[in-house]
Design a protein around this motif. Sequence first.
Motif, PDB file in Angstrom:
ATOM      1  N   LYS A  30      26.806  56.840  46.824  1.00 35.02           N
ATOM      2  CA  LYS A  30      27.156  56.936  45.398  1.00 35.02           C
ATOM      3  C   LYS A  30      28.239  57.976  45.142  1.00 35.02           C
ATOM      4  CE  LYS A  30      22.900  57.563  44.392  1.00 35.02           C
ATOM      5  NZ  LYS A  30      21.618  57.868  43.816  1.00 35.02           N
ATOM      6  N   ALA A  31      28.154  59.115  45.803  1.00 36.96           N
ATOM      7  CA  ALA A  31      29.147  60.177  45.593  1.00 36.96           C
ATOM      8  C   ALA A  31      30.541  59.715  46.017  1.00 36.96           C
ATOM      9  CB  ALA A  31      28.759  61.439  46.355  1.00 36.96           C
ATOM     10  N   GLN A  32      30.621  59.032  47.155  1.00 37.86           N
ATOM     11  CA  GLN A  32      31.918  58.536  47.618  1.00 37.86           C
ATOM     12  C   GLN A  32      32.490  57.516  46.632  1.00 37.86           C
ATOM     13  OE1 GLN A  32      30.404  57.108  51.369  1.00 37.86           O
ATOM     14  NE2 GLN A  32      31.463  58.719  52.517  1.00 37.86           N
ATOM     15  N   LEU A  33      31.643  56.604  46.163  1.00 34.10           N
ATOM     16  CA  LEU A  33      32.108  55.590  45.219  1.00 34.10           C
ATOM     17  C   LEU A  33      32.526  56.220  43.895  1.00 34.10           C
ATOM     18  CD1 LEU A  33      32.707  52.688  44.589  1.00 34.10           C
ATOM     19  CD2 LEU A  33      30.292  52.365  43.974  1.00 34.10           C
ATOM     20  N   MET A  34      31.765  57.197  43.412  1.00 33.10           N
ATOM     21  CA  MET A  34      32.143  57.880  42.172  1.00 33.10           C
ATOM     22  C   MET A  34      33.486  58.573  42.335  1.00 33.10           C
ATOM     23  SD  MET A  34      28.428  59.335  40.983  1.00 33.10           S
ATOM     24  CE  MET A  34      29.072  60.289  39.628  1.00 33.10           C
ATOM     25  N   ASN A  35      33.736  59.173  43.492  1.00 34.52           N
ATOM     26  CA  ASN A  35      35.020  59.822  43.742  1.00 34.52           C
ATOM     27  C   ASN A  35      36.151  58.794  43.730  1.00 34.52           C
ATOM     28  OD1 ASN A  35      36.444  62.360  44.436  1.00 34.52           O
ATOM     29  ND2 ASN A  35      37.029  61.166  46.230  1.00 34.52           N
TER      30      ASN A  35
END
Length: 57
Positions: A30-35
């Motif tokens: 999720k963090a990678q996609l949000m970035n």
Amino acid sequence: MSRSKFVGTRIEETTLDALEKAARQTGCNKAQLMNIILVRWQTARGYLAEEGQEVLP
């Protein structure tokens, strides 16, 4: 690119569910996609320069 800063936010449960599903389907967390989403949005609107380009005020 350094990812040393933390940003916390609250989002709707349906938005979180969609984010989790999209992250699973794209093979990232999720963090990678949000970035990715934030960088693309900011770049498209001129807030963040693409490599080799100048950000306009």
